[in-house]
Design an enzyme around this catalytic site. Structure first.
Site, PDB file in Angstrom:
ATOM      1  N   HIS A  50       0.867  -1.184   0.000  1.00  0.00           N
ATOM      2  CA  HIS A  50       0.000   0.000   0.000  1.00  0.00           C
ATOM      3  C   HIS A  50       0.898   1.226   0.000  1.00  0.00           C
ATOM      4  O   HIS A  50       1.577   1.516   0.983  1.00  0.00           O
ATOM      5  CB  HIS A  50      -0.907   0.020   1.231  1.00  0.00           C
ATOM      6  CG  HIS A  50      -1.711   1.274   1.347  1.00  0.00           C
ATOM      7  ND1 HIS A  50      -2.579   1.682   0.356  1.00  0.00           N
ATOM      8  CD2 HIS A  50      -1.768   2.234   2.306  1.00  0.00           C
ATOM      9  CE1 HIS A  50      -3.142   2.830   0.713  1.00  0.00           C
ATOM     10  NE2 HIS A  50      -2.657   3.185   1.884  1.00  0.00           N
ATOM     11  N   ASP A  52       1.038   5.078  -0.281  1.00  0.00           N
ATOM     12  CA  ASP A  52       0.348   6.366  -0.239  1.00  0.00           C
ATOM     13  C   ASP A  52       0.988   7.354  -1.203  1.00  0.00           C
ATOM     14  O   ASP A  52       2.207   7.545  -1.194  1.00  0.00           O
ATOM     15  CB  ASP A  52       0.389   6.942   1.176  1.00  0.00           C
ATOM     16  CG  ASP A  52      -0.470   6.165   2.145  1.00  0.00           C
ATOM     17  OD1 ASP A  52      -1.664   6.021   1.887  1.00  0.00           O
ATOM     18  OD2 ASP A  52       0.066   5.687   3.167  1.00  0.00           O
ATOM     19  N   ASP A 174      -7.600   1.508   2.477  1.00  0.00           N
ATOM     20  CA  ASP A 174      -7.178   2.440   3.530  1.00  0.00           C
ATOM     21  C   ASP A 174      -8.101   3.620   3.779  1.00  0.00           C
ATOM     22  O   ASP A 174      -8.056   4.201   4.853  1.00  0.00           O
ATOM     23  CB  ASP A 174      -5.762   2.953   3.229  1.00  0.00           C
ATOM     24  CG  ASP A 174      -5.104   3.611   4.434  1.00  0.00           C
ATOM     25  OD1 ASP A 174      -5.421   3.212   5.576  1.00  0.00           O
ATOM     26  OD2 ASP A 174      -4.257   4.494   4.250  1.00  0.00           O
ATOM     27  N   HIS A 419      -6.315   9.702  -0.494  1.00  0.00           N
ATOM     28  CA  HIS A 419      -6.992   9.686   0.805  1.00  0.00           C
ATOM     29  C   HIS A 419      -6.170  10.283   1.941  1.00  0.00           C
ATOM     30  O   HIS A 419      -6.662  10.344   3.073  1.00  0.00           O
ATOM     31  CB  HIS A 419      -7.443   8.264   1.156  1.00  0.00           C
ATOM     32  CG  HIS A 419      -6.341   7.261   1.224  1.00  0.00           C
ATOM     33  ND1 HIS A 419      -5.950   6.520   0.142  1.00  0.00           N
ATOM     34  CD2 HIS A 419      -5.550   6.868   2.238  1.00  0.00           C
ATOM     35  CE1 HIS A 419      -4.962   5.715   0.476  1.00  0.00           C
ATOM     36  NE2 HIS A 419      -4.696   5.912   1.752  1.00  0.00           N
TER      37      HIS A 419
END
Length: 947
Positions: A50, A52, A174, A419
């Protein structure tokens, strides 16, 4: 019409319809087999990372692996390492999500490496999921920006890898709560399923008991099933590996030690623990999924894959002794295929997954408002970069595409949807980086806008942009005695718009093209304070402009130095202000709002409005040690502090605008404003710097208290589209045990919220995403600004305490709320259009002196449409796709139940002819007529033929 430019009128005349690509497609039947066993429990191991697109570090820092003193993470090394390890074992699989990072990596690879990666994708060993430029936030993003960022990512994957690169699964592991509109968009884009990781802790418990962690999400109450139906799976362990099974360099779990001649042989222990975890997982089929990875993992993929290879080997070896557990490398799409084959009936959900809490006192509802200035800047950028720039590039044709611009502005907007971007949940230096990227994108976009307007107006005059008009700053209008202002309208219907320009003269002289209502009013003390020496205008020129659909109007302004004086300010409490549609009264003793009336419908409500602040928890109380932070909203008390019982007021009343300027404290002021001809009351609020010398964090709200009988029910939009019903202390699909009476009743408001009873509906339109709720009957509160002194222990590791070089003592934020009062059956016809105008505001450009001083030819207006679209139809996208291809999206912007008139199907004729687009209620009868049903989006690729 010049041959170098093309209006939509001509564009639609010389087109060939190529394809329609947005309606939902049937679930794929060509997914790779998972090699599961029918008589065993099949455990699908999904290796993933994951990544970001900015959070604790900037996008660039994450990609390159810079600033590892903040967080050890380097995405380029993750992709290098994963590809290398996939090549060593054909059984291995990996999924990747963030196209923004993959695009960077791909562009730096050799042709031979690119061919190797294509082979991995073709074989299904490297699979893309989600596929957007980023994994967007679901609470604070507008649907138009989400569609654009998804388009950017999916287009790159399609052009690079073809059908094998197409993501079949949406993957939002997430984001902090999940919006119904996101699920609707994913379903209409043709995704087979949607997986996420974060779910309210009470909801998760309920679903585990009821075996409903996998469900069918019916994500629209207007689109006919299964158009917006989407299989949805809640990942059993968030997006992390099971406890004890993390084999990344960032983890401390022991590796599998499988040499019996060496110390600490642990295969039996590892296998036993794994089997226990697998068999304990709640399931309805003989297939379960386990995420094997986490934040920025697989930088050294050998660690993961060597241990996963061993895990699969030793668990499956027990099958020879009768074990009924089969472990395999897999992907979400393979897992979903097995669930589809099970042919079960799944639980149905029709609401959303907000708000999200991970414990009793930990509601993630603060980020609905965190960093309100960035949220507003993102919304403005969406209008400027994604809409106006794109439209003008199409309308002006090749003439627009000369100068230093490219895809930078689109990438900046796409990254901002992440996000941890527009959500406001990043570190301060990362927030600065997002804003810088948007600003750089806008500078490049200005070149395109200037080129386009020059081509369309036949004027080479230099275009000037004033980005601080909200605080009455524009050097040109402040100093020039004569200038022209061009107002471009990105909507496909005409708009009337109030323009306010800082000036130092008095009355204007002969505005072009026609006389209109014009007035000069003094700049308020609040505005002089917030601009902090960035401008010097003493007055504002206020006038109404008319802009045609998808076009512009140009007004010339001459200022007189010795004309009539500006309108005067009167330091007293007004009795009322009103125009043709609305009447607003004020309490003579307090200076506060007291009522609102709609003069057309002859309805009136009691309405009081004031400002309050919640004392943000510092974590030192008996119930919980959870403080308020960037993510979490947790007030110390359910009763907010009122900032002032009264307001000092001044009034300005003219034929153009009526204002009541209110001061509540040195750090809170407001202008209650009513323009001539407007159906909405404007509340322009200015909040900050929030004082912290008392060592108390503050979360500032405005609250509207009315006589409307709401039974503790109110309504909010979902990502700017469909409206959802909310009820205090209630969740539609599970029984809520409420532990936070304020934070637990806050919801995201992306563009509007309303309260209503049988007689009255009060709608509030916001100019950015904010959080709010209806805590009391007949009340609606909206959080405007937050300044906090403690981190909420969710990873950011710094308090939300925003300052800048202009505001070293704390950020000042200014915004607008628009209020409308209507009868409930017809209210949507008004507030939908008001909200649309708030999201897509006209763009102003300026030229000094005459627009065309060296030529007699001066085009004073332009429209890219032969006729305005019907009110129910919105031109969502008009953008250049390729050299001769244009992407066009039309949408029906009303829900099926909202309006007796506007909720009907609409047929729009694209063919150039004498009559205007017609309204019909039947299927498309030719390629030239497009029928839209409520909430439907239709997408077309058009080929432009210039002649």
């Amino acid at each position: 019409m010049r041959t170098s430019s093309t209006s939509l009128l001509y564009l639609l005349y010389f087109i060939r319809l190529l394809k329609i690509d947005f309606p939902a497609v049937e679930p794929s039947t060509t997914l790779p087999l998972s090699n599961g066993h029918t008589n065993m429990l099949n455990v699908h191991l999904v290796p993933h990372t994951h990544d970001d697109v900015g959070w604790l570090k900037t996008v660039d820092q994450y990609y390159y692996g810079d600033r590892n003193d903040i967080q050890h993470a380097g995405v380029q090394y993750i992709l290098d390492s994963v590809v290398d390890q996939l090549l060593k074992n054909p059984d291995r699989r990996f999924i990747y999500v963030e196209t923004a990072f993959f695009y960077r990596w791909w562009k730096r690879q050799s042709p031979s490496m690119q061919q190797t990666v294509r082979q991995l994708v073709d074989e299904g060993r490297l699979e893309f999921v989600n596929g957007g430029w980023c994994m967007s936030d679901e609470a604070t993003t507008h649907y138009s920006a989400v569609i654009d960022q998804m388009t950017m990512g999916l287009r790159f994957l399609n052009e690079t890898f073809g059908a094998c690169g197409r993501p079949r699964v949406a993957w939002h592991i997430d984001p902090f709560g999940h919006a119904r509109e996101h699920a609707s968009m994913f379903a209409q884009m043709g995704y087979d399923g949607f997986f996420f990781g974060r779910l309210d802790y009470q909801d998760r418990t309920h679903r585990m008991v009821q075996l409903e962690q996998e469900l069918l999400w019916r994500a629209s109450d207007s689109l006919p099933p299964p158009t917006a139906d989407l299989f949805t799976g809640i990942l059993p362990n968030g997006y992390n590996p099971p406890e004890g099974f993390c084999w990344d360099q960032s983890c401390d779990d022991p590796p599998i030690r499988d040499d019996p001649d060496l110390e600490d042989y642990n295969v039996n222990d590892v296998v036993s623990r794994f089997l226990g975890i697998a068999k304990a997982q709640v399931r309805r089929t003989n297939h379960i999924i386990m995420t094997m990875g986490s934040d920025f993992q697989y930088e050294n993929a050998n660690l993961w894959y060597k241990n996963l290879d061993k895990l699969i080997l030793y668990v499956n070896a027990l099958q020879a002794n009768g074990s009924k557990v089969n472990v395999l490398y897999s992907t979400p799409s393979c897992y979903l295929q097995e669930l589809h084959r099970a042919n079960l009936t799944w639980a149905l959900k029709t609401d959303d997954f907000f708000p999200y809490a991970d414990s009793d006192h930990d509601f993630w509802t603060g980020y609905f408002t965190s960093r309100p200035a960035l949220k507003r800047y993102e919304r403005i950028s969406n209008s400027n970069l994604q809409v106006t720039c794109n439209q003008l590039e199409v309308l002006a044709g090749p003439a627009s595409r000369t100068g230093p611009f490219g895809e930078g502005e689109k990438k900046a907007m796409a990254v901002a949807q992440h996000h941890d971007a527009v959500s406001g949940t990043e570190k301060q230096h990362v927030a600065n980086d997002y804003a810088r990227r948007l600003a750089n994108g806008w500078q490049r976009c200005q070149v395109l806008v200037s080129n386009s307007l020059a081509a369309l107006s036949a004027s080479s005059a230099k275009r000037i942009y004033c980005d601080n008009l909200n605080i009455s700053v524009c050097p040109l209008t402040e100093s020039s005695r004569k200038f022209a202002v061009t107002v471009y309208n990105p909507l496909a219907r005409p708009v009337s718009w109030a323009v306010r320009l800082p000036v130092n003269g008095s009355n204007p002289d002969d505005p072009f093209p026609t006389m209109c209502l014009v007035q000069v009013v003094p700049v308020s003390a609040a505005t002089r304070g917030v601009r902090r020496n960035r401008g010097f205008a003493v007055n504002e020129l206020v006038f109404q402009v008319q802009a045609p659909p998808l076009g512009y109007s140009t007004y010339s302004v001459s200022l007189l130095q010795n004309g009539p004086p500006p309108a005067s300010m009167k330091p007293r409490h007004p009795a009322a202000i009103q125009n043709e549609y609305l009447r607003v009264t004020f309490d003579p003793d307090t200076g506060l709002l007291s009522s609102l009336a709609n003069l057309e419908t002859k309805q009136s409500i009691k309405l009081t409005q004031n400002f309050y602040w919640y004392n943000a928890s510092d974590g030192n109380n008996t119930e919980s040690n959870q403080p308020s932070g960037a993510y979490i909203f947790r007030p110390n008390s359910s009763t907010p502090f009122i900032i002032s019982q009264t307001a000092k007021t001044e009034t300005v009343q003219t034929s153009v605008v009526q204002e009541v300027r209110q001061w509540f404290s040195p750090w809170v002021s407001q202008v209650v404003r009513l323009y001539a001809g407007s159906r909405a009351l404007e509340l322009e609020w200015t909040v900050g710097p929030l004082p912290i010398d008392d060592s108390l964090g503050k979360e500032v709200i405005t609250r509207l208290d009315t006589s409307i009988q709401t039974a503790e029910v109110f309504y909010t939009d979902s990502n700017g589209r469909e409206v959802l019903r909310r009820k205090k202390d209630f969740r539609p699909t599970w029984t809520l045990k409420q532990s936070e009476p304020i934070a637990g009743n806050y919801y995201p408001i992306n563009s509007r919220a309303f309260i209503k009873d049988d007689a009255d509906q009060l709608t509030v339109v916001t100019d950015r995403s904010q959080g709010g709720g209806s805590i009391h009957n007949g009340s609606l509160e909206i959080m405007l600004h937050r300044r906090l002194l403690y981190d909420d222990v969710r990873g950011v590791a710094e308090p939300l305490n925003e300052t800048s070089h202009i505001f070293p003592d704390g950020l000042v934020v200014r915004g607008r709320l628009l209020l409308s009062l209507e009868r409930p059956p017809v209210a949507a016809d008004t507030h939908r259009l008001i909200a649309q105008e708030m999201v897509l505001q006209p763009l102003l450009t300026f030229t000094d002196g005459d627009l065309n001083p060296n030529t007699r030819l001066e085009v004073r207006g332009f429209s890219g449409l032969q006729a305005a679209l019907p009110p129910a139809v919105h031109l969502l996208t008009l953008t250049q796709w390729d050299q001769d291809l244009v992407l066009l999206r039309l949408e029906h912007q009303f829900q099926s139940w909202e309006s007796k008139v506007s909720s009907q199907p609409v047929t729009v004729s694209l063919q150039v002819r004498d009559e205007t687009p017609v309204l019909k209620t039947f299927q498309d009868i030719s390629p030239w007529e497009v029928t839209l049903r409520p909430m439907e989006i239709r997408t077309f690729l058009l080929r432009v033929v210039l002649r």
